[in-house]
Design a protein around this motif. Structure first.
Motif: not given
Ligand SMILES: C[S@@+](CC[C@H](N)C(=O)[O-])C[C@H]1O[C@@H](n2cnc3c(N)ncnc32)[C@H](O)[C@@H]1O
Length: 207
Positions: A34-44, A58-64
């Motif tokens: 559902r991402y509405p723009f050009e998308f690349h599936q990759a490791d940031a 927006s790195p994953p925030c679970q840790r904090h």
């Protein structure tokens, strides 16, 4: 002007930048149909950063997050904030790092849905390499806030919030294209719209 959104999920942050005129490209390690723009599936942490005028992450925030800390599980989640900042500084273009309250961001501003007349509060921190004005929360004017986390239809006695159904979530966030799970992880596009206007001014040399 091209902006790269790292850890983009379904594109809440991306949409705000798009609306102030950026050509947005998203990167996420998971497929994002559902991402509405050009998308690349990759490791940031490996995706090439050249060819962009600005970068949001927006790195994953679970840790904090409050939830992880309450369950004593912070150590199970990798901390990507520091390594992400190092990469963005290395790229040499203006950058934004977004995360939850409690994350180790440098001199962040806090954005709140009440500022933008949304029904969520959803405080989020933004570290920016350029000037952005800190607006005020407007909790008193807002009235009862909607909680957009956990499952739609629930409530949190602790936070004094009712959750509403998925349509309530969409309205509260200003997002109409996401599933409940995606909404629970997103930021309202109005937050990056606010930041994006300062970024445009910065890139033009006005600020
Ligand atoms: C909190 S969500 C981002 C939400 C988004 N900013 C929005 O407003 O809709 C974080 C995303 O990071 C992704 N992710 C986690 N590790 C990653 C990595 N190493 N590279 C790319 N994406 C990653 C997850 O799949 C998840 O979609």
């Amino acid at each position: 002007v091209r902006l790269l959104d790292l850890f983009c999920k379904a594109g809440g942050a991306s949409m705000g930048y798009h609306r102030v005129g950026f050509e947005v490209v998203g990167v996420d390690i998971e497929p994002q149909p559902r991402y509405p723009f050009e998308f690349h599936q990759a490791d940031a942490m490996e995706f090439g950063l050249s060819g962009f005028d600005a970068i949001h992450a927006s790195p994953p925030c679970q840790r904090h997050s409050k939830m992880t800390k309450r369950h004593g599980r912070s150590a199970e989640h990798p901390d990507l904030v520091g390594p992400t900042r190092d990469r963005l500084i290395g790229a040499g273009v203006p950058y934004i790092i977004e995360n939850v309250p409690g994350a180790p961001l440098v001199d962040p501003l806090v954005l709140c849905g009440s500022t933008f007349e949304l029904d969520v509060r959803r405080h989020r921190l933004f570290e920016t390499s350029f000037h952005v004005l800190q607006p005020k929360c407007r909790h008193a004017e807002q009235g009862p806030a909607v909680g957009v986390y956990g499952n739609p239809g629930g409530s949190s006695k602790r936070d004094g919030l009712t959750f509403g159904g998925v349509d309530t979530w969409k309205t509260a966030m200003g997002i109409d294209w996401m599933t409940a799970k995606e909404l629970a992880q997103a930021i309202p596009p109005l937050y990056t719209h606010w930041i994006g206007e300062y970024l445009v001014a910065h890139l033009k040399g006005d600020l």
